[in-house]
Design an enzyme around this catalytic site. Structure first.
Site, PDB file in Angstrom:
ATOM      1  N   GLU A 100      14.521 -15.324   0.227  1.00 46.07           N
ATOM      2  CA  GLU A 100      14.932 -16.395   1.137  1.00 46.07           C
ATOM      3  C   GLU A 100      13.904 -17.519   1.191  1.00 46.07           C
ATOM      4  O   GLU A 100      14.199 -18.617   1.651  1.00 46.07           O
ATOM      5  CB  GLU A 100      15.073 -15.849   2.572  1.00 46.07           C
ATOM      6  CG  GLU A 100      16.258 -14.957   2.788  1.00 46.07           C
ATOM      7  CD  GLU A 100      16.221 -14.398   4.208  1.00 46.07           C
ATOM      8  OE1 GLU A 100      15.681 -15.070   5.120  1.00 46.07           O
ATOM      9  OE2 GLU A 100      16.710 -13.267   4.394  1.00 46.07           O
ATOM     10  N   ASP A 146       0.834  -1.201   0.000  1.00 49.11           N
ATOM     11  CA  ASP A 146       0.000   0.000   0.000  1.00 49.11           C
ATOM     12  C   ASP A 146       0.869   1.252   0.000  1.00 49.11           C
ATOM     13  O   ASP A 146       1.858   1.332   0.732  1.00 49.11           O
ATOM     14  CB  ASP A 146      -0.877  -0.029   1.265  1.00 49.11           C
ATOM     15  CG  ASP A 146      -1.920   1.065   1.272  1.00 49.11           C
ATOM     16  OD1 ASP A 146      -2.731   1.102   0.336  1.00 49.11           O
ATOM     17  OD2 ASP A 146      -1.915   1.893   2.204  1.00 49.11           O
TER      18      ASP A 146
HETATM   19  C1  GLC Z   1      -4.193   3.111  -0.729  1.00 48.68           C
HETATM   20  C2  GLC Z   1      -5.416   2.227  -0.646  1.00 48.68           C
HETATM   21  C3  GLC Z   1      -6.576   3.061  -0.222  1.00 48.68           C
HETATM   22  C4  GLC Z   1      -6.286   3.631   1.150  1.00 48.68           C
HETATM   23  C5  GLC Z   1      -4.954   4.395   1.150  1.00 48.68           C
HETATM   24  C6  GLC Z   1      -4.475   4.665   2.532  1.00 48.68           C
HETATM   25  O1  GLC Z   1      -4.303   4.064  -1.702  1.00 48.68           O
HETATM   26  O2  GLC Z   1      -5.618   1.578  -1.870  1.00 48.68           O
HETATM   27  O3  GLC Z   1      -7.777   2.353  -0.211  1.00 48.68           O
HETATM   28  O4  GLC Z   1      -7.306   4.484   1.535  1.00 48.68           O
HETATM   29  O5  GLC Z   1      -3.934   3.664   0.526  1.00 48.68           O
HETATM   30  O6  GLC Z   1      -4.006   3.492   3.124  1.00 48.68           O
END
Ligand code: GLC
Length: 548
Positions: A257, A213
């Site tokens: 790993e 993310d």
């Molecule tokens: C990314 C995710 C989104 C979330 C953001 C904060 O963009 O896809 O859904 O709100 O990160 O974590």
């Protein structure tokens, strides 16, 4: 004709992630096993046969960790626990095993840019006070102005409003997203060590990789300069800074790993395909979502340009492309392709639609787009419900909106709930089989009254349905040696508005984005088409796969 892609066709023993079709499970909206109106691991387990018969290779699961759900799981309180809404760690382990038995790999989300404000570290940081070592794992600063009542700089949160929140003792902390999502400080060794331990925790439980993310946001300019000082072409103080790659080099070594080609996919919204290519090197991450493709309108010239740029840039580092049209953060593409963007859609900004969608048109185009994306070299993502042709739900009543974007934007941006409405499986009325018959609660977002024709049950066996098109396309893709990883050659005698390319051995994909029927090039058979081809001509907004 011109040859695209600098890498030779790799041997068939190439790792799975170079050509995988990965299905995105937005867990709270996929299938509700326990009847509380929210999707869960039990629900996914019960639908593994569906996913198997659809023909996908892997599942990306949106965050399932313990979380107060301020941003639906992207605010993680404990990375080693499963939220009770979704199940338990033991159940996750069982699920991973069952998925593997179905030949399906599991790729959970990992959220390293920020934690929840309920994470033990953040609670300790608040309790310990200014100047404490506990605060150094996050980004706390004094405010500006004589009494420190102004935020430390001019950064805005991606969800609207300032990116800083002041705590009781007067210090401010940074959150690029909601205030419940404090940004971690990746200059701190504890943060590195902790995330490496978390990756190991889940690798040991059998996951096949991670979706990272906000992969482009972890490293901030240590000076935290105002954005107002950013010059054109200057290095952004928090997006896509070169130093993030040091983190991913370490993660790559760690993943290597483990046996079985564990792999990462980056959520990195970059300005150019060149910048995207910097994430995916042999000593960095394996793949990254191709958002340039996702952000492109239904236009032959623009799509061809983005396909060419993608393949050229990723070719220079030997990485496979990914093709993505939708996810849980953007308007569903059946609705996008039925209109145009009001202004060019750029990274780290929201899509602004021009006028209402023509859904019949958008759906035709979505059929053609499915055949386009599944024929392009590399891997592809399918966002749950796109295989059912689901449109964006654009008329959710304001009273049910839950995305923090709605409140943070002062009710100017309705947010992302419209692409997150629970999936319709069967039946004539809500919950359309999303929850069991004896459910104690309605689905967490209301499903439209006219969704009966979109259910899996209604579409199964109907040869004209979106679902059967996806099933057929995934079947052909799996069997045909030309598809997946590799290169393409454009058929340059196609007229303007028609995308036609060849893949070896003996495969051609034609997509007609013009307004005139297009006579198909010579072929021995039509492997698949968005709608039946009549008199050898491909109708506007249709696509066909041909055998030579
Ligand atoms: C990314 C995710 C989104 C979330 C953001 C904060 O963009 O896809 O859904 O709100 O990160 O974590």
């Amino acid at each position: 004709m011109n040859e695209q892609g600098a890498t030779p066709v790799p041997p068939t023993t190439a790792p799975w992630w170079r050509s995988a079709v990965i299905y995105q499970v937005y867990i709270r909206s996929f299938a509700d096993g326990d009847g509380d109106g929210v999707g869960d691991i039990a629900g996914i387990r019960s639908r593994l046969p569906y996913l198997k018969s659809l023909g996908v290779d892997a599942l990306w699961i949106n965050p399932w960790y313990k979380s107060p759900q301020a941003d639906h799981g992207y605010d993680v309180a404990d990375y080693r626990e499963i939220d009770p809404l979704f199940g338990t760690v033991a159940e996750a382990e069982q699920f991973i095993e069952e998925a593997h038995a179905h030949g399906i790999r599991i790729v959970p989300d990992i959220v390293p840019n920020h934690s929840s404000d309920q994470h033990a570290w953040f609670r300790a940081a608040l309790a310990a006070g200014p100047g404490s070592p506990e605060r150094e794992r996050y980004i706390f600063r004094p405010g500006r102005g004589p009494d420190g009542s102004l935020p430390p700089n001019d950064w805005d949160s991606r969800f609207g409003g300032p990116a800083w929140t002041r705590v009781a003792d007067g210090e401010w902390y940074l959150h690029l997203f909601a205030p419940q999502q404090p940004d971690l400080d990746w200059q701190h060794p504890d943060v590195h060590a902790e995330f490496e331990a978390v990756l190991r925790f889940w690798f040991e439980r059998g996951v096949d990789g991670f979706r990272i993310d906000v992969a482009h946001g972890l490293v901030k300019d240590p000076e935290l300069p105002d954005l107002a000082g950013l010059t054109d072409g200057g290095v952004h103080p928090f997006w896509d800074r070169d130093q993030v790659h040091d983190i991913y080099r370490a993660w790559r070594r760690l993943a290597d790993e483990y046996p079985g080609d564990r792999s990462f996919v980056a959520e990195a919204w970059t300005d150019t395909p060149e910048r995207l290519a910097s994430y995916v090197r042999s000593d960095g991450l394996h793949t990254a979502f191709n958002f340039d493709f996702l952000m492109t309108d239904w236009d032959a010239k623009d799509l061809r340009a983005v396909i060419d740029d993608t393949l050229a840039m990723l070719g220079t580092v030997g990485a496979p492309a990914t093709w993505v049209m939708s996810n849980h953060d953007v308007m569903r593409h059946a609705s996008r392709y039925g209109r145009r963007a009001a202004k060019k859609w750029v990274a780290n900004e929201s899509y602004v639609p021009a006028g209402p969608a023509d859904l019949a048109l958008g759906t035709r185009r979505a059929r053609a787009a499915a055949l386009l994306t599944l024929a392009l070299p590399g891997g592809a993502y399918v966002y749950q419900g796109e295989e059912l042709g689901l449109p964006e739900v654009e008329d959710l009543p304001e009273s049910v909106l839950q995305d923090p974007v709605w409140e943070r934007s002062g009710h100017t941006d309705r947010g992302r709930d419209g692409c997150r409405v629970p999936i319709p499986w069967s039946g004539e009325t809500a919950p359309y089989g999303f929850s069991p018959a004896d459910a104690t609660a309605a689905p967490w977002l209301p499903q439209p009254a006219d969704w009966a024709p979109y259910t899996v049950a209604a579409q199964t066996g109907d040869e004209t349905s979106m679902l059967e098109l996806y099933r057929a396309a995934l079947r052909v893709r799996r069997d045909h040696p030309a598809l997946g990883d590799g290169t393409l050659t454009w058929l340059d005698d196609a007229p303007e508005g028609v995308l036609a390319f060849r893949r070896e051995p003996g495969f051609v994909c034609v997509v007609n984005l013009s307004t005139e029927p297009y006579p198909l090039p010579e072929h021995t058979s039509v492997l698949l088409a968005g709608e039946p081809v009549e008199n050898g001509r491909l109708a506007p907004d249709q696509a066909a796969w041909l055998a030579l």
